[in-house]
Design an enzyme around this catalytic site. Structure first.
Site, PDB file in Angstrom:
ATOM      1  CE  LYS A 198      -3.284   1.066   5.034  1.00 54.96           C
ATOM      2  NZ  LYS A 198      -3.104   0.665   3.635  1.00 54.96           N
TER       3      LYS A 198
ATOM      4  CB  SER B 157      -0.930   0.014   1.223  1.00 51.71           C
ATOM      5  OG  SER B 157      -0.173   0.020   2.418  1.00 51.71           O
TER       6      SER B 157
END
Length: 805
Positions: A727, A684
């Site tokens: 996140k 990511s």
């Protein structure tokens, strides 16, 4: 004239209160006297030569009777004999002379004395046929009574046959049969002879019925005892013969009978019942001291202790379960909604089988406590089975009973512990199962956690099928990665994500702080913790998805306060955000401080960890060299591959990005992730690495208050990522205003907390070109060059999502 007659008929006599007995006229009776006032009354009667008045006491518990405690009708008696006994007791023989009516007690000490009127009996009249019939029936009943009653001699009848006076007959029989004291007193108080005999007849018939019933019961008991004695004698003979042959054991027969009786009472399934009876027969034939007999006893005991037909009445009430979950847990709306859906379906279809729920989430978010609350709300017994570190298949299925130390598996043991065949079995830490040469426990769980198979689950120890279809299985795990796919396929996964700081605040206020105050013996008035202090503890002293460390920190605060209360005599302690350090020491965690100015080659990435989300900086530096690409920062293989993919993408787009075409030959690129002691891996960080490289190569600063997450391909596509909720929470915590994310993750924004969605702008992108255009202000569609300024941030769209084209 009548007054004078009344005075003449009333005499003062010493009185004796009788407890539990009655004396009739014309009857001779002896009894023991113990009370001092009664003994003195007898002495007075003997000394003065006067009769004594014997009257029944209403309540035999009264030690010093008054006038209200005595009956009115008694018997005037002559004392015939007094015998002194050891221990200050006296045995006296009296003869009843006539009935008497007490008018009043004239004295209470040293003995009772009463004014008594003698009741003259009615003159006997010629008996009618009805009276004669009554006398004959009374004779017959009394004769039957004498035959049946113990300690009754036949000569009692001889004294009665010669009399034709119904009053005398009634008094004689009443004196000699066993009756309640109150019934005898009622006969004494009846002054009309015929009525007295009628009353006695009714009482005698009732006593005879009771006597016949007692005799019948005694005969039955005697017959049973004779039969039992015969059986016992034969059984003892058989036992001695078996012992001589070495084929039996003392007490074995009763044990075998108990097992058979227990199997019959348990109402087991036919297959199970036949199996257990067969084992009982084998046990019966085992020789004395046999090891196999011990194995069989253990097997039978375990099987009979299982709740084959015992069930708790399930409470399938959506409102009750909702109330219980809300009382025990704050937030977790999706989890509660799924559990309530399950209860609603159970309410409509009680026979629904095969519901297996898997709660997945970081440590401390409430997976186990949710299952416990669910069991309490649904009125199911709870059995918790920890699977962490289990690596033997026999732990699940059990051992064969022929092995030494054999025992049933944890599933059957849990049901046995719960004592119900429809418990809630909590299988904790299912993602931490191990395996070795003794088999894989995950394979054994395939049958347990399958609604189509577990109705005939066979434990190796039991050797008979046990129905698990009524059991509600709840499993917990921290991650799905280590759960075998076939096992995961049998479970419905419900994810419990990290708590936001606001949720942690509410949990601390509603649940954790009251619990810790109670644990440490503090009252609410002794510790006042402001919201600011709680927020400071959450952000400065904890860094987790759940609330376990937060609970420990609150416990530490309570201990410090308890010390001050005990040692310094402080009545109340108030803690605010400014003085938390006095109790917990220096702040452990500081939010990442964003640079005041825009920097070149530094990009904020977003990472997921097991304890929540984190901000992950990517630094890139470009120096003259020979075109080497260096990667540092304790990176895993996936992140290294992301960096190489980004490098190749930049080389393919160098002309449009305004970068020298031969930069890969003249410049060395160093990519670094700070905090090198922490291992980093995952797909990511691709767009963050790409943006940082382009910024360093073009010397273009990256926009402040911006973070990004997403993987990049060689063609510049941005791929979806996971852990978006954690996140985005990390971005908000660190002062980020805008988050760039893959367009494929746009649908996941609905699951993000409302607070986070309202505070952040989200930019879904499909190509890296859009990332560079927003983060660096580069227009990669029309060739090299730099836009004069970055696009302005648009206001948040509905739901807090901002999309920039």
């Amino acid at each position: 004239m009548s007054e004078q007659e009344k005075e003449i008929q009333t005499v003062t006599l010493p009185a004796l209160a009788l407890r539990g007995m009655t004396v009739f006229p014309n009857m001779m009776l002896h009894f023991d006297v113990g009370r001092e006032i009664s003994v003195k009354a007898l002495d007075e009667s003997m000394t003065s030569g006067t009769p004594i008045f014997l009257v029944a006491q209403r309540d035999i518990a009264v030690e010093s009777p008054k006038e209200k405690d005595l009956c009115r009708i008694g018997t005037i008696c002559n004392v015939r004999q007094i015998l002194r006994l050891p221990g200050d007791n006296v045995r006296v023989m009296v003869e009843g002379a006539a009935r008497g009516r007490m008018h009043r007690l004239t004295q209470l000490t040293p003995y009772l004395a009463a004014e008594v009127e003698e009741i003259v009996p009615e003159e006997p009249v010629r008996g009618s046929a009805k009276t004669e019939a009554l006398i004959r029936q009374t004779y017959e009943l009394f004769e039957r009574y004498v035959e049946l009653a113990p300690k009754m001699t036949p000569d009692l009848l001889l004294n009665l046959i010669s009399s034709e006076d119904p009053g005398y007959i009634a008094d004689y029989i009443a004196q000699n049969i066993v009756m309640r004291t109150g019934d005898k007193q009622s006969i004494l108080e009846e002054l009309r002879p015929v009525r007295r005999l009628e009353k006695l007849f009714r009482q005698l018939r009732q006593e005879l019925e009771v006597l016949e019933l007692e005799l019948d019961m005694q005969n039955r008991v005697r017959e049973g005892m004779n039969r039992n004695q015969r059986d016992y004698y034969l059984r003892e003979q058989l036992k001695v013969i078996q012992q001589e042959l070495g084929e039996g054991e003392a007490g074995g027969d009763s044990e075998i009978a108990e097992y058979r009786q227990a199997i019959e009472k348990a109402k087991l399934p036919e297959e199970v019942s036949q199996k257990l009876l067969k084992e009982v027969s084998r046990l019966e034939k085992q020789p004395f001291g046999s090891a196999e007999a011990t194995v069989l006893r253990n097997y039978l005991d375990v099987c009979l202790e299982l709740p084959w037909n015992k069930k708790t009445k399930e409470r399938a009430d959506v409102e009750a379960v909702r109330k219980a979950l809300d009382n025990d847990h704050y937030g977790l709306e999706k989890v509660k909604e799924r559990i309530l859906e399950f209860v609603a379906v159970k309410q409509l279809a009680p026979d629904l089988k095969g519901q297996i729920i898997c709660l997945v989430g970081p440590p401390g978010v409430g997976k186990t406590s949710i299952a416990m609350s669910m069991a309490k709300a649904m009125n199911r017994k709870l059995a918790r089975i920890s699977l962490g570190g289990v690596h033997d298949e026999a732990e699940i299925r059990g051992h064969r009973k022929t092995y030494i130390g054999a025992m049933p598996g944890r599933i059957i043991a849990g049901i046995r512990q719960a004592g119900s065949s429809n418990p809630l079995l909590l299988l904790d830490e299912i993602d931490k199962l191990g395996s070795d040469h003794r088999g894989d426990p995950a394979d054994a769980l395939l049958e347990v956690l399958d609604g189509e198979q577990n109705s005939t689950f066979r434990d190796h120890f039991l050797e008979v099928p046990y129905d698990l279809s009524d059991v509600l299985f709840i499993t917990t795990a921290n991650t799905l990665d280590t759960i075998p796919r076939p096992l995961l396929d049998r479970m419905e996964v419900i994810e419990l994500s990290s708590y936001t700081d606001e949720e942690k605040l509410q949990i601390a206020k509603r649940h954790l702080l009251p619990k810790e105050l109670k644990r440490h013996g503090l009252k609410k008035s002794q510790l006042k913790l402001t919201d600011g202090a709680l927020r400071e503890i959450i952000t400065g002293y904890t860094k987790e998805s759940g609330v376990r460390i937060l609970e420990r920190k609150l416990g530490a605060v309570c201990r410090k306060v308890a010390m001050r209360v005990v040692s310094d005599g402080v009545k109340s302690v108030s803690i605010t955000g400014d003085n938390v350090e006095e109790f917990l020491g220096i702040r452990r965690y500081h939010p990442e401080r964003l640079p005041r100015t825009e920097q070149v080659g530094v990009v904020n990435g977003l990472a997921w960890t097991s304890v929540g989300g984190e901000l992950l900086e990517v630094e890139v530096n470009v120096v003259p060299g020979s075109g080497k690409l260096e990667l540092t920062g304790n990176l895993g293989d996936v992140m290294k591959e992301s960096a190489h993919a980004a490098y190749s993408y930049i080389r393919s787009r160098a002309d449009r990005l305004g970068i020298e075409a031969d930069f890969y030959q003249k410049k060395d690129i160093h990519v670094h992730f700070p905090e090198g002691a922490v291992p980093k891996d995952g797909p990511s960080a691709g767009i963050a690495i790409t943006t940082a490289m382009v910024s360093a190569l073009t010397n273009t600063p990256v926009r402040r208050e911006l973070a990004m997450t997403g993987e990049v391909t060689l063609r510049g596509r941005v791929l979806a990522i996971g852990g978006l909720k954690e996140k985005t929470m990390a971005a908000l915590r660190n002062g980020i205003r805008t988050v760039i994310l893959p367009a494929e993750n746009e649908k996941d924004l609905e699951e993000i907390d409302q607070t986070v969605r309202a505070a952040l702008h989200f930019l879904p992108v499909e190509q890296v070109d859009a990332v560079l255009a927003y983060a660096l202000g580069l227009d990669v569609t029309q060739g090299a060059g730099q836009l004069p300024e970055a696009p302005a941030e648009a206001s948040p769209a509905a739901g807090g999502i901002s999309i920039h084209q």
